[in-house]
Motif scaffolding. Structure first.
Motif, PDB file in Angstrom:
ATOM      1  N   LYS A 184       0.741  -1.200  -0.179  1.00  0.00           N
ATOM      2  CA  LYS A 184       0.042  -0.126  -0.418  1.00  0.00           C
ATOM      3  C   LYS A 184       0.754   1.400  -0.022  1.00  0.00           C
ATOM      4  CE  LYS A 184      -4.109   2.482   2.884  1.00  0.00           C
ATOM      5  NZ  LYS A 184      -3.107   3.666   1.905  1.00  0.00           N
ATOM      6  N   ALA A 185       1.721   1.517   0.754  1.00  0.00           N
ATOM      7  CA  ALA A 185       2.845   2.667   0.859  1.00  0.00           C
ATOM      8  C   ALA A 185       3.494   2.414  -0.698  1.00  0.00           C
ATOM      9  CB  ALA A 185       4.035   2.233   2.021  1.00  0.00           C
ATOM     10  N   LEU A 186       3.601   1.564  -1.590  1.00  0.00           N
ATOM     11  CA  LEU A 186       4.865   2.274  -2.799  1.00  0.00           C
ATOM     12  C   LEU A 186       3.313   2.570  -3.628  1.00  0.00           C
ATOM     13  CD1 LEU A 186       7.098  -0.662  -2.517  1.00  0.00           C
ATOM     14  CD2 LEU A 186       7.137   1.104  -1.804  1.00  0.00           C
ATOM     15  N   ASP A 187       2.343   1.514  -3.382  1.00  0.00           N
ATOM     16  CA  ASP A 187       1.220   2.234  -4.450  1.00  0.00           C
ATOM     17  C   ASP A 187       0.969   3.581  -4.124  1.00  0.00           C
ATOM     18  OD1 ASP A 187       0.733  -0.404  -5.655  1.00  0.00           O
ATOM     19  OD2 ASP A 187      -0.630  -1.008  -4.139  1.00  0.00           O
ATOM     20  N   ASP A 188       0.731   3.930  -3.055  1.00  0.00           N
ATOM     21  CA  ASP A 188      -0.129   5.617  -2.291  1.00  0.00           C
ATOM     22  C   ASP A 188       1.518   6.609  -2.512  1.00  0.00           C
ATOM     23  OD1 ASP A 188      -2.254   4.021  -1.440  1.00  0.00           O
ATOM     24  OD2 ASP A 188      -1.304   5.123   0.851  1.00  0.00           O
ATOM     25  N   LEU A 189       2.779   5.730  -3.210  1.00  0.00           N
ATOM     26  CA  LEU A 189       3.982   6.370  -4.090  1.00  0.00           C
ATOM     27  C   LEU A 189       3.341   6.925  -4.866  1.00  0.00           C
ATOM     28  CD1 LEU A 189       6.481   8.565  -3.079  1.00  0.00           C
ATOM     29  CD2 LEU A 189       8.205   6.075  -3.628  1.00  0.00           C
ATOM     30  N   SER A 190       3.553   5.886  -5.623  1.00  0.00           N
ATOM     31  CA  SER A 190       3.092   6.228  -6.998  1.00  0.00           C
ATOM     32  C   SER A 190       2.302   7.099  -7.991  1.00  0.00           C
ATOM     33  CB  SER A 190       3.146   4.472  -7.448  1.00  0.00           C
ATOM     34  OG  SER A 190       3.036   4.437  -9.278  1.00  0.00           O
ATOM     35  N   THR A 191       1.143   6.995  -7.174  1.00  0.00           N
ATOM     36  CA  THR A 191       0.178   7.467  -6.890  1.00  0.00           C
ATOM     37  C   THR A 191       0.820   9.411  -6.788  1.00  0.00           C
ATOM     38  OG1 THR A 191      -1.744   5.799  -6.175  1.00  0.00           O
ATOM     39  CG2 THR A 191      -2.379   7.893  -6.770  1.00  0.00           C
ATOM     40  N   ILE A 233       6.643   8.967   1.053  1.00  0.00           N
ATOM     41  CA  ILE A 233       7.861   8.586   1.158  1.00  0.00           C
ATOM     42  C   ILE A 233       8.476   7.478   2.557  1.00  0.00           C
ATOM     43  CG2 ILE A 233      10.969   8.692   1.084  1.00  0.00           C
ATOM     44  CD1 ILE A 233      10.432  10.376  -1.284  1.00  0.00           C
ATOM     45  N   LEU A 234       8.432   8.607   3.658  1.00  0.00           N
ATOM     46  CA  LEU A 234       7.954   8.488   4.986  1.00  0.00           C
ATOM     47  C   LEU A 234       6.905   7.456   5.150  1.00  0.00           C
ATOM     48  CD1 LEU A 234       8.371  11.724   6.939  1.00  0.00           C
ATOM     49  CD2 LEU A 234       9.270  10.032   7.449  1.00  0.00           C
ATOM     50  N   ASP A 235       5.911   6.904   4.876  1.00  0.00           N
ATOM     51  CA  ASP A 235       5.170   5.640   5.071  1.00  0.00           C
ATOM     52  C   ASP A 235       5.458   4.886   4.468  1.00  0.00           C
ATOM     53  OD1 ASP A 235       2.938   7.602   5.718  1.00  0.00           O
ATOM     54  OD2 ASP A 235       2.283   7.835   4.830  1.00  0.00           O
ATOM     55  N   ALA A 236       6.351   4.856   3.359  1.00  0.00           N
ATOM     56  CA  ALA A 236       7.564   3.297   2.500  1.00  0.00           C
ATOM     57  C   ALA A 236       8.270   3.548   3.258  1.00  0.00           C
ATOM     58  CB  ALA A 236       7.665   3.970   1.318  1.00  0.00           C
ATOM     59  N   VAL A 237       9.203   4.242   3.740  1.00  0.00           N
ATOM     60  CA  VAL A 237      10.333   3.678   5.005  1.00  0.00           C
ATOM     61  C   VAL A 237       9.791   3.384   6.617  1.00  0.00           C
ATOM     62  CG1 VAL A 237      11.920   4.950   6.519  1.00  0.00           C
ATOM     63  CG2 VAL A 237      11.708   5.550   4.197  1.00  0.00           C
ATOM     64  N   ARG A 238       8.780   4.076   7.111  1.00  0.00           N
ATOM     65  CA  ARG A 238       7.793   3.228   7.824  1.00  0.00           C
ATOM     66  C   ARG A 238       7.681   1.783   7.631  1.00  0.00           C
ATOM     67  NH1 ARG A 238       5.315   9.094   8.556  1.00  0.00           N
ATOM     68  NH2 ARG A 238       6.329   9.671  10.137  1.00  0.00           N
ATOM     69  N   ALA A 239       7.533   1.231   6.440  1.00  0.00           N
ATOM     70  CA  ALA A 239       6.569  -0.297   6.021  1.00  0.00           C
ATOM     71  C   ALA A 239       8.018  -0.522   5.752  1.00  0.00           C
ATOM     72  CB  ALA A 239       5.873   0.058   5.113  1.00  0.00           C
ATOM     73  N   TYR A 240       9.401   0.212   6.163  1.00  0.00           N
ATOM     74  CA  TYR A 240      10.699  -1.183   5.659  1.00  0.00           C
ATOM     75  C   TYR A 240      10.562  -1.366   4.301  1.00  0.00           C
ATOM     76  CZ  TYR A 240      11.612  -1.375  10.566  1.00  0.00           C
ATOM     77  OH  TYR A 240      11.124  -1.100  11.968  1.00  0.00           O
ATOM     78  N   ALA A 241      10.383  -0.546   3.488  1.00  0.00           N
ATOM     79  CA  ALA A 241      10.591  -0.307   1.891  1.00  0.00           C
ATOM     80  C   ALA A 241      11.649  -0.185   1.661  1.00  0.00           C
ATOM     81  CB  ALA A 241       9.008   0.424   1.326  1.00  0.00           C
ATOM     82  N   SER A 242      12.613  -0.639   0.630  1.00  0.00           N
ATOM     83  CA  SER A 242      13.926  -0.516   0.492  1.00  0.00           C
ATOM     84  C   SER A 242      14.365   0.505  -0.173  1.00  0.00           C
ATOM     85  CB  SER A 242      14.814  -1.309  -0.093  1.00  0.00           C
ATOM     86  OG  SER A 242      14.357  -1.434  -1.576  1.00  0.00           O
TER      87      SER A 242
END
Length: 562
Positions: free
Chosen positions: A512-519, A532-541
């Motif tokens: 979800k975090a990466l999808d939201d970033l793309s949008t 980006i912060l949300d993706a980082v908190r979700a441990y996206a690399s």
């Protein structure tokens, strides 16, 4: 207020002519000079002697002034280092986060008062450690940093509110700062109390260092989103360190380093103003980063010219109301390109002299290179010598006792004027090209640097410029020094650690975090920092976040101009 009247200048000129015809002529007849032409390392011609005649029209108040006052030629603080010495930083990062954390703790215990994070090459290019293209590069030129877990480890036991941190990262700067903020969050820290700098200078990547990810225009969108976010959420953070260092490392002259760096700064202010911010909201949090090369006086003159040029250019172009917007604060790093693999102990001397030029030029913080950096990442012993070099300058030499000790020197003031004049010619040419991004697209700064680098290389080949131990005073035997080795075992361990993080995180939250970033990236009205912060908190690399943005912005390809 001119320093000398026309009558006094005429007397001095007449006196010099008499001295030249009499005293100098007799000496030259008996003992000719060593060479016909004396120049700086940038090939600026140096006269035999300087006098007030070289400063005709020089206005004390307008051109020199007082420390802490416009145009800041003599420094940005009235008391110089008598009030506060420069911040000592060592550019540190190698291997795994665990290894670098151990180095950080040691440096802090030995008197270093700011951390400077070196990230490995895959990070700079937006790739993960398990990417096939990262093979052989993991942890080699900096610390491997893939997910928030790595940033947590890097600063384990170090309270972020109590230190300042500089992060040398550009294209992925927003991701790295987001990781840092997330760690502060986990420590219970207040973002508004965090101090530090993110290099975040993407324009110089296209000009010189070449570690880019996205094309220039979307990169500037990410930059302005970053600055807008930090202006409110992290107000003490220096949002960019506009970097002439890498421009000089690529082979530029001192004047080119001045011109292209300051013009990049003007471009960043312009884009922020166009994004709805005021010059006074952004410029006080901009800092600069300059090279300290080996030509002692040229470097000192360069720093003094930089402060004066920035103060004048910002005033002319943006009419700031806050005086801090006119003040150029800068970090200095000694010249990596001056280090030699031959006789590496000589690098200690080079670094000390270069560091002294930064101090006499009024730097606010400094990194001294280690003697072994042309061969490997710095060893513990080499790092301590580099740290002690700054401490000896700070504590033993007496150079901190007065502000701008070389101010008023006929030579220094004349050289400062000459560098400013040459740099301003480049500023005018960049204006004519429509700004830095059109200039980059045409290849103008790249080609100017290439020509300067080639000219210097040819001078070295012809022994017109000397590098001790390389083209003069050469020794057959090699000096052996201990080197830090990053092994394939370290790389394998870190890649396995990354695999565990990726398999143990919350998959739904991560997607979800990466999808939201793309949008958000597809909408120009959305600031990219929160997703980006949300993706980082979700441990996206780092690689996953960059790939998501690549899918929207594309990837930059160098036009390959020669």
């Amino acid at each position: 207020m001119s320093l000398y009247s026309r009558e006094e200048l005429k007397k001095i000129i007449d006196s010099k002519e008499h001295w030249t015809a009499e005293d100098l002529a007799k000496t030259l007849a008996r003992m000719p000079e060593r060479q016909s032409r004396f120049t700086t390392i940038s090939d600026v011609e140096i006269d035999r002697v300087y006098s007030p005649a070289d400063l005709e029209g020089f206005d004390y108040e307008k051109d020199l002034g007082w420390p802490g006052k416009f145009p800041y030629t003599r420094g940005v603080h009235p008391t110089g280092y008598r009030g506060k010495p420069w911040t000592i930083r060592l550019f540190s990062g190698f291997g795994t986060p665990e290894q670098t954390n151990k180095r950080y703790r040691h440096l802090l215990s030995q008197g270093q008062d700011g951390l400077s994070v070196a990230f490995h090459l895959p990070n700079l290019m937006g790739r993960d450690s398990d990417d096939p293209r990262s093979r052989g590069e993991v942890g080699r030129c900096g610390v491997a940093m893939d997910t928030l877990r790595d940033m947590e480890t890097l600063f384990d036991g170090i309270t972020l509110e109590k230190i300042t941190t500089s992060m040398t990262t550009n294209a992925p700067a927003a991701i790295m700062l987001s990781m840092y903020l997330a760690v502060a969050e986990k420590q219970g820290g207040d973002w508004k109390k965090l101090g530090g700098t993110t290099q975040n200078d993407i324009l110089k990547e296209y000009i010189a260092q070449k570690t880019w990810i996205f094309p220039p225009r979307p990169s500037m969108r990410i930059f302005t989103d970053f600055v807008t976010f930090c202006t409110e959420a992290v107000p003490k953070w220096n949002t960019i360190s506009i970097s002439g260092y890498h421009i000089r490392e690529a082979g530029s002259t001192a004047a080119q380093e001045l011109a292209f760096t300051l013009y990049d700064g003007l471009e960043y202010v312009k884009y922020c103003v166009q994004a709805g911010l005021s010059v006074d909201q952004v410029a006080p949090r901009f800092s600069f980063f300059f090279n300290a090369h080996s030509d002692f006086f040229e470097e000192i003159a360069k720093y003094r010219a930089a402060r004066r040029m920035w103060a004048r250019l910002v005033t002319e172009r943006f009419q700031p109301k806050d005086e801090r917007s006119r003040i150029l604060r800068f970090h200095t790093q000694t010249a990596g390109c001056s280090l030699t693999a031959q006789q590496p102990l000589n690098n200690i001397v080079r670094t000390a002299i270069q560091a002294l030029s930064g101090v006499l030029g009024g730097t606010q913080s400094m990194h001294t290179n280690s003697m072994d950096e042309t061969l490997a990442l710095p060893s513990d012993e080499a790092v301590m010598v580099a740290l002690r070099t700054q401490q000896i300058i700070q504590e033993e030499t007496g150079v901190t006792n007065t502000v701008d000790p070389l101010g008023g020197s006929f030579f220094i003031e004349s050289l400062t004027n000459e560098l400013e004049e040459e740099a301003m010619d480049y500023v005018r040419r960049l204006d004519e090209l429509g700004g830095m991004i059109p200039a980059i697209e045409k290849g103008f700064p790249q080609q100017e640097i290439h020509k300067a680098a080639l000219h210097y290389h040819r001078q070295c080949e012809q022994n017109e410029k000397i590098m001790v131990g390389v083209n003069k005073y050469v020794q057959e035997e090699t000096q052996k020094i201990p080197l830090l080795e990053i092994t394939d075992k370290d790389e394998k361990a870190h890649v396995e650690h990354l695999r565990k993080v990726k398999t143990s995180r919350d998959a739904a939250r991560h997607k979800k975090a990466l999808d939201d970033l793309s949008t958000a990236a597809k909408r120009t009205d959305k600031n990219l920092m929160p997703p980006i912060l949300d993706a980082v908190r979700a441990y996206a690399s780092v690689g996953e976040i960059c790939d998501t943005l690549r899918g929207v912005f594309g990837e930059y390809r160098d036009p390959g101009m020669y």
